[in-house]
Design an enzyme around this catalytic site. Sequence first.
Site, PDB file in Angstrom:
ATOM      1  N   TRP A  99       1.469  -1.402  -0.230  1.00 41.02           N
ATOM      2  CA  TRP A  99       0.486   0.235   0.272  1.00 41.02           C
ATOM      3  C   TRP A  99       0.810   1.478  -0.178  1.00 41.02           C
ATOM      4  O   TRP A  99       0.458   2.509  -0.367  1.00 41.02           O
ATOM      5  CB  TRP A  99      -2.055   0.454   0.913  1.00 41.02           C
ATOM      6  CG  TRP A  99      -2.054  -1.288   1.418  1.00 41.02           C
ATOM      7  CD1 TRP A  99      -1.869  -2.254   1.890  1.00 41.02           C
ATOM      8  CD2 TRP A  99      -3.041  -1.556  -0.122  1.00 41.02           C
ATOM      9  NE1 TRP A  99      -2.466  -3.570   1.409  1.00 41.02           N
ATOM     10  CE2 TRP A  99      -3.179  -2.805   0.783  1.00 41.02           C
ATOM     11  CE3 TRP A  99      -3.428  -1.095  -0.845  1.00 41.02           C
ATOM     12  CZ2 TRP A  99      -4.102  -3.413  -0.620  1.00 41.02           C
ATOM     13  CZ3 TRP A  99      -4.350  -1.431  -1.692  1.00 41.02           C
ATOM     14  CH2 TRP A  99      -4.414  -2.717  -1.603  1.00 41.02           C
ATOM     15  N   ASP A 166      -1.271   7.417   5.822  1.00 39.86           N
ATOM     16  CA  ASP A 166      -2.390   6.100   5.908  1.00 39.86           C
ATOM     17  C   ASP A 166      -2.775   5.402   6.753  1.00 39.86           C
ATOM     18  O   ASP A 166      -1.662   4.531   7.527  1.00 39.86           O
ATOM     19  CB  ASP A 166      -1.911   4.946   4.762  1.00 39.86           C
ATOM     20  CG  ASP A 166      -2.815   3.952   4.272  1.00 39.86           C
ATOM     21  OD1 ASP A 166      -3.999   4.064   4.951  1.00 39.86           O
ATOM     22  OD2 ASP A 166      -3.081   3.798   3.554  1.00 39.86           O
ATOM     23  N   LYS A 190     -11.464  -1.711   9.338  1.00 37.39           N
ATOM     24  CA  LYS A 190     -10.824  -2.518   9.743  1.00 37.39           C
ATOM     25  C   LYS A 190     -11.612  -2.122  11.223  1.00 37.39           C
ATOM     26  O   LYS A 190     -12.180  -2.962  12.045  1.00 37.39           O
ATOM     27  CB  LYS A 190      -9.519  -2.344  10.139  1.00 37.39           C
ATOM     28  CG  LYS A 190      -8.606  -1.701   8.160  1.00 37.39           C
ATOM     29  CD  LYS A 190      -8.632  -3.549   7.320  1.00 37.39           C
ATOM     30  CE  LYS A 190      -7.976  -2.731   6.567  1.00 37.39           C
ATOM     31  NZ  LYS A 190      -7.549  -4.205   5.360  1.00 37.39           N
TER      32      LYS A 190
END
Length: 355
Positions: A99, A166, A190
């Site tokens: 990511w 992030d 999440k």
Amino acid sequence: MKKYNFNAGPSMLPREVIENTVKQCLDFQDSGLSLMEISHRAKNFQPVVDETVALVKELLQVPEGYSVIFLGGGASLEFCMIPYNFLIKKAAYLNTGVWAKKAMKEAKLFGEVVEVASSAEANYTYIPKGWTCPDDVDYLHITTNNTIYGTEIRKDLDVNVRMIADMSSDIMSRPVDVAKYDCIYGGAQKNLSMAGVTFVIVKDDVLGKAPREIPTMLDYRTHVDKGSMFNTPPVVPIYCMLENLRWIKAQGGVEAMEKLAKQRAEIVYGEIDRNKLFRGTVAEEDRSLMNICFVMNEEYKELEKPFFDFATERGMVGIKGHRSVGGFRASCYNAQTIEGVNALVQAMKDFEAQH
């Protein structure tokens, strides 16, 4: 049979959060209309947004001068929006996984990008250390938790520049010094909500500095100015986030979430280190508390599928590791229980006894 949800995302939610959200989906605040069909501009929905923003700010102790907005598109869209809005000449990125690498790729479309460090050569099994960040960058971008590889930066870095992070998979799992960041963002599926909404915490006075025309929907100012209401926001996921934030607060806030995360991790990593069948996949000092990755020891490699089947029969859901790592991944986000990790550990012990 009871199921134990270890999915990496979308992940488990507290049962009461699910039930309360479902109740409103049937009849929103006794209005006779479903939460799924009300107008996002309805008078009784604006308080939902207001309370959700207020709880994010309260739980993370967000300083004055920051806005909290809710968008679509997931963290992947933010990979583009971040440089669009913040990259003036040069940005620095710490490459700790897939990511982070994807975020860096998008930034290269807008200006010079410096990779300050990378652990790619070791398949991202550690967090790079001993690196320095150039003084002349507009920001340093980090990915705090790496869901695929099971590494995590569990403290706010001390660097000489502003940071952007992030925090898709570890937000609300520990206290954060928001003042060190110009922007914190992430997908909510999440630790915050069901899939479908992205959270952004952004410092107001850093907006509008980029030397380019920004499309309306990709300009953070658009959404800050309209309080996330420029276009139709994801109504149900925002409400689900509200319920989940209420739950986090009732449990004792992010401090309580951090304590629970450490307890869960100690239980599972303790068994991984004790059990002769398994081994961890990352440097011990960088082990994630959110995504616990492990594989069979080489001499027991042929037992990988039998253990997966064995654990599945015991009610474990979503423990298969990502294809780039293999083995197993027990994702232990905020809603994961001690009962759940104990059940996984017992399965590991029982399987070892059989072999």
